[in-house]
Design a protein around this motif. Structure first.
Motif, mmCIF file in Angstrom:
data_model
loop_
_atom_site.group_PDB
_atom_site.id
_atom_site.type_symbol
_atom_site.label_atom_id
_atom_site.label_comp_id
_atom_site.label_asym_id
_atom_site.label_seq_id
_atom_site.Cartn_x
_atom_site.Cartn_y
_atom_site.Cartn_z
ATOM 1 N N LEU A 1 -2.907 -5.278 -8.922
ATOM 2 C CA LEU A 1 -2.515 -3.880 -9.140
ATOM 3 C C LEU A 1 -1.569 -3.812 -10.336
ATOM 4 C CD1 LEU A 1 -1.910 -2.804 -5.415
ATOM 5 C CD2 LEU A 1 -3.736 -1.976 -6.918
ATOM 6 N N TRP B 1 0.417 -8.951 -4.509
ATOM 7 C CA TRP B 1 -0.242 -7.674 -4.793
ATOM 8 C C TRP B 1 -0.197 -7.283 -6.270
ATOM 9 C CZ3 TRP B 1 2.614 -3.754 -6.932
ATOM 10 C CH2 TRP B 1 4.010 -3.880 -6.869
ATOM 11 N N SER C 1 -7.488 -2.354 -2.903
ATOM 12 C CA SER C 1 -6.830 -3.402 -3.699
ATOM 13 C C SER C 1 -7.307 -4.810 -3.364
ATOM 14 C CB SER C 1 -5.316 -3.339 -3.487
ATOM 15 O OG SER C 1 -4.976 -3.727 -2.166
ATOM 16 N N SER D 1 0.824 -1.216 0.000
ATOM 17 C CA SER D 1 0.000 0.000 0.000
ATOM 18 C C SER D 1 0.854 1.260 0.000
ATOM 19 C CB SER D 1 -0.959 -0.007 1.196
ATOM 20 O OG SER D 1 -0.262 -0.052 2.423
ATOM 21 N N ILE E 1 -2.006 2.873 -2.718
ATOM 22 C CA ILE E 1 -3.370 2.352 -2.784
ATOM 23 C C ILE E 1 -3.726 1.627 -1.491
ATOM 24 C CG2 ILE E 1 -4.955 0.860 -4.063
ATOM 25 C CD1 ILE E 1 -3.889 3.264 -5.671
#
Length: 459
Positions: free
Chosen positions: A106, A102, A93, A83, A88
């Motif tokens: 993303l 992740w 997410s 993050s 984000i």
């Protein structure tokens, strides 16, 4: 250990995404970005443990701005780092835990180091910046991986080398963090024709707490102070919170095997080991030609419990798991011995560095630039900090209150002016209904379902 070079086609195309070029923006500063793992507020500037030895972090604190009420976006390594490096929120997410890669969710995110590369910076990473399992090759033109540190022949405490602590008969030079920091020290000794973004990530004080004997010697067992706790602290916590604490797990093991003092000793020793390595890095910068134009950002990825609320590790929405060390030094802007009591979040790092370095603003970032607080630590600030742990579970932290709402609707509310240890849950007291409604306005409006998971054994 070899330096790994990774350049991708996607990285090469990123500059085309931005209208302003490096030549137009003329960045003023270099950036030294220092991440530490699992470090809570038990360091000198945050006064979390009386007698802690962190002279180098203390020195940095005197130089820059200490954010006393800084919090992570998620109390776990992977979602916290993902993050802050993408800007984000976890709730946007769906990346809430350590076993959720992740990048697949993303795919279009431009990470902080990618953004600096795109704007003409020389970028290098060393050590733990992203969560180890999900490091992002596209983010690093140059990257030095985390070397393995020595371990005892047999895990002394728990039978397996993770939730464990012990001195090891080695020198600092044998430790992985020393080798990572050396990458930074060497970097400062070289000529750089462009401004740089250098990210250095230390692993300690992450478990296992295996560090050289000399650091254990600084904290004799007879001097160890246990955290302030109260009996039956979980009695007024809703079942969703008790489930997170898992009092029958780590805490039961620690107390039944009389390991509490030894565990605290191991954690303290690991903090002081990390501080020593940080000192070498900061000294090298100070002696280099880059000292007068390099921003220093120092932060921990989340906090850590050592028995508070019968809980160990991070993975919770209480103060000790979510509060982080956070210090920022900006040459010519931040004033010495500055302290801010405003609530800030690690999500704020990305927009702050973009503004300080005159990079084009990115509208998709969900944090807030703290440049106004670097100029005036007491400036007006209307942004409570939000921490998320799992789908639909959030904590909102204002300067006075911590409000937790779990995905089943159950709540906790703590008055930090009068109850800094969060012993008394006020959520059911109607006297505070209006305060809860006010705090609830900061809860995320988007709660994305969990991102896909993989088998992932480490924290």
């Amino acid at each position: 250990m070899k330096i790994k070079y990774t350049i991708t086609l996607g990285l090469a195309l990123i500059p085309a995404l931005f209208s302003k070029t490096f030549a137009q923006t003329k960045p003023k500063y270099n950036v030294l970005f220092v991440a530490v793992d699992d470090m809570n507020d038990w360091i000198g500037p945050f006064s979390g443990y009386k007698g802690i030895k962190t002279p180098n972090i203390d020195k940095l604190a005197r130089k820059g701005v200490v954010f006393k009420k800084a919090y992570c976006a998620a109390p776990a390594c992977n979602p916290s780092r993902a993050s802050l490096l993408t800007g984000i929120r976890p709730s946007t997410s769906g990346v809430y835990h350590n076993n959720q890669p992740w990048r697949p969710v993303l795919q279009d995110a431009v990470t902080l180091p990618q953004y600096f590369t795109a704007n003409g910076y020389e970028v290098k990473g060393a050590g733990k910046i992203f969560h180890n399992s999900f490091n992002d090759a596209a983010s690093w033109p140059v990257y030095f991986d985390v070397p393995r540190s020595p371990e005892p022949p047999k895990a002394p405490v728990n039978g397996f080398a993770h939730f464990d602590w012990s001195p090891v008969d080695v020198k600092d030079e044998d430790m992985g963090d020393y080798k990572v920091v050396n990458q930074g020290i060497d970097y400062f000794g070289k000529k750089h024709d462009r401004p740089f973004f250098l990210a250095i990530g230390l692993t300690r004080p992450h478990l296992p707490w295996y560090v050289p004997q000399k650091y254990y010697d600084q904290y004799p067992l007879s001097s160890i102070q246990l955290p302030k706790v109260t009996a039956n602290d979980l009695a007024d916590v809703p079942p969703a919170g008790v489930k997170i604490a898992k009092p029958q797990g780590d805490h039961k093991f620690i107390t039944e095997h009389k390991q509490w003092e030894k565990a605290v000793q191991g954690y303290l020793a690991s903090i002081t080991f990390a501080d020593t390595q940080i000192g070498g890095l900061l000294d090298a910068l100070e002696k280099s030609e880059y000292a007068k134009n390099t921003i220093i950002v120092f932060f921990g990825d989340h906090g850590w419990h050592l028995g508070e609320k019968e809980h160990w590790r991070k993975f919770a929405l209480w103060e000790e798991a979510s509060r982080v060390p956070f210090i920022v030094y900006v040459p010519g802007l931040s004033k010495e011995n500055s302290v801010s009591e405003r609530t800030v979040n690690l999500l704020d790092i990305y927009p702050t560095l973009a503004e300080l370095c005159n990079l084009p603003a990115k509208k998709e970032l969900e944090g807030n630039s703290i440049v106004p607080l670097l100029k005036n630590p007491a400036a007006a600030w209307e942004f409570p900090s939000v921490t998320t742990h799992g789908f639909g579970n959030h904590a909102v932290r204002s300067e006075k209150w911590r409000y937790i709402r779990y995905n089943d609707g159950s709540e906790e509310l703590y008055d930090h002016d009068n109850d800094p240890q969060e012993f008394t849950n006020l959520a059911k007291d109607q006297k505070y209904a209006a305060e809860k409604r006010k705090l609830a306005k900061s809860l995320p409006q988007v709660n994305k379902k969990d991102a896909p998971t993989v088998k992932e054994g480490k924290e």
